[in-house]
Motif scaffolding. Structure first.
Motif, PDB file in Angstrom:
ATOM      1  N   UNK A  54      43.003  37.604  41.985  1.00  0.00           N
ATOM      2  CA  UNK A  54      41.734  37.429  41.287  1.00  0.00           C
ATOM      3  C   UNK A  54      40.681  38.420  41.758  1.00  0.00           C
ATOM      4  N   UNK A  55      40.668  38.754  43.034  1.00  0.00           N
ATOM      5  CA  UNK A  55      39.642  39.626  43.580  1.00  0.00           C
ATOM      6  C   UNK A  55      39.891  41.072  43.168  1.00  0.00           C
ATOM      7  N   UNK A  56      38.822  41.846  43.163  1.00  0.00           N
ATOM      8  CA  UNK A  56      38.935  43.257  42.818  1.00  0.00           C
ATOM      9  C   UNK A  56      39.820  43.998  43.803  1.00  0.00           C
ATOM     10  N   UNK A  57      39.736  43.645  45.076  1.00  0.00           N
ATOM     11  CA  UNK A  57      40.544  44.314  46.097  1.00  0.00           C
ATOM     12  C   UNK A  57      42.029  44.039  45.906  1.00  0.00           C
ATOM     13  N   UNK A  58      42.394  42.793  45.608  1.00  0.00           N
ATOM     14  CA  UNK A  58      43.813  42.473  45.410  1.00  0.00           C
ATOM     15  C   UNK A  58      44.341  43.092  44.122  1.00  0.00           C
ATOM     16  N   UNK A 130      46.702  32.408  46.370  1.00  0.00           N
ATOM     17  CA  UNK A 130      45.603  32.900  45.541  1.00  0.00           C
ATOM     18  C   UNK A 130      44.771  33.864  46.378  1.00  0.00           C
ATOM     19  N   UNK A 131      44.560  35.071  45.850  1.00  0.00           N
ATOM     20  CA  UNK A 131      43.753  36.088  46.518  1.00  0.00           C
ATOM     21  C   UNK A 131      42.432  36.217  45.774  1.00  0.00           C
ATOM     22  N   UNK A 132      41.374  35.700  46.373  1.00  0.00           N
ATOM     23  CA  UNK A 132      40.069  35.676  45.737  1.00  0.00           C
ATOM     24  C   UNK A 132      39.047  36.317  46.668  1.00  0.00           C
TER      25      UNK A 132
END
Length: 253
Positions: A54-58, A130-132
């Motif tokens: 979900x995050x921009x980095x992931x 989940x990567x947030x």
């Protein structure tokens, strides 16, 4: 005498919710749904691990995989498919690991519907990661863009596991008093209801080369050992530094 034409109208004696009952309710949005390639056999997907980026980095970490053939796609009916980033592709990282990359933001009222569409029907993972990103107003503590940090929240099924079996044994738990909302929290809640092992990783800054390296290291050490991200250290540096160059005050203070 007052000019009744130009004078401002008197305030309404009705409350806003009382006025709303006089208008017809808006029609509900259709539920999000999954589509599968026509060449795929009609059988459930049972990965041992589902990673939700979900995050921009992931998303940046897995950006080169967007050209791969998806095992499925998550569609929100209210988003036009004429734009390439309006569909969430579910990509195979290995025979036992799937990646769900969501390049669009999901409004809070739609978060649980998206979580339910992702974790129901034909996708039944044994565990979910989940990567947030971490929202500064929700964090009880101080954050600086000069230091990459990450914390986790686990479902009850994940917390029962030993340290050797946990998805992210190296991360500390999210500080008490801090808050997580949005789609990441909805997915974790859905896993809690389904009694599925799940871990929600929130990182800060929201987009930074150091965070990309941090997430890459977490995945390489345990969950995706030997996986080729096709992303060199030089390419990570091209992501640049975060624009959030301030210290954020503690929540509730």
């Amino acid at each position: 005498m007052e000019d009744v034409i130009t004078e401002a109208a008197a305030p309404s004696r009705f409350l806003e919710e009382d006025l709303n009952i006089l208008t017809a309710p808006s029609s509900p949005l259709p539920s999000p749904f999954l589509i599968f390639p026509y060449t795929q056999q009609p059988q459930p997907l049972n990965p041992s691990l589902l990673i939700v980026a979900l995050s921009t980095s992931s998303l940046a970490l897995f950006h080169r995989l967007r050209t791969a053939s998806p095992a499925a796609s998550l569609i929100l009916p209210e988003l036009s498919l004429s734009l390439p980033d309006n569909a969430a592709h579910i990509l195979p990282l290995s025979p036992s690991v799937l990646l769900a990359a969501l390049p669009f933001s999901v409004p809070a009222p739609r978060a649980y519907a998206v979580a339910k569409a992702l974790l129901a029907g034909r996708i039944h993972p044994d565990s979910v990661l989940v990567l947030d990103s971490l929202a500064p107003p929700n964090f009880r503590g101080k954050l600086s863009s000069d230091e990459a940090v990450a914390f986790k929240l686990d479902s009850a099924a994940e917390r029962k596991r030993s340290d050797e079996e946990k998805l992210l044994p190296d991360l500390e738990y999210y500080p008490s008093g801090s808050v997580v909302d949005g789609l990441g929290a909805a997915i974790l809640a859905r896993c809690q209801v389904m009694n599925v092992r799940a871990s929600l990783c929130v990182s800060w800054p929201q987009f930074d080369a150091s965070v990309v390296s941090l997430i890459k290291g977490l995945l390489h050490r345990r969950l995706l050992q030997g996986f080729d991200f096709d992303l060199s250290d030089e390419e990570v540096l091209k992501f640049g530094r975060s624009k959030d160059r301030v210290l954020h005050s503690e929540l509730y203070i």
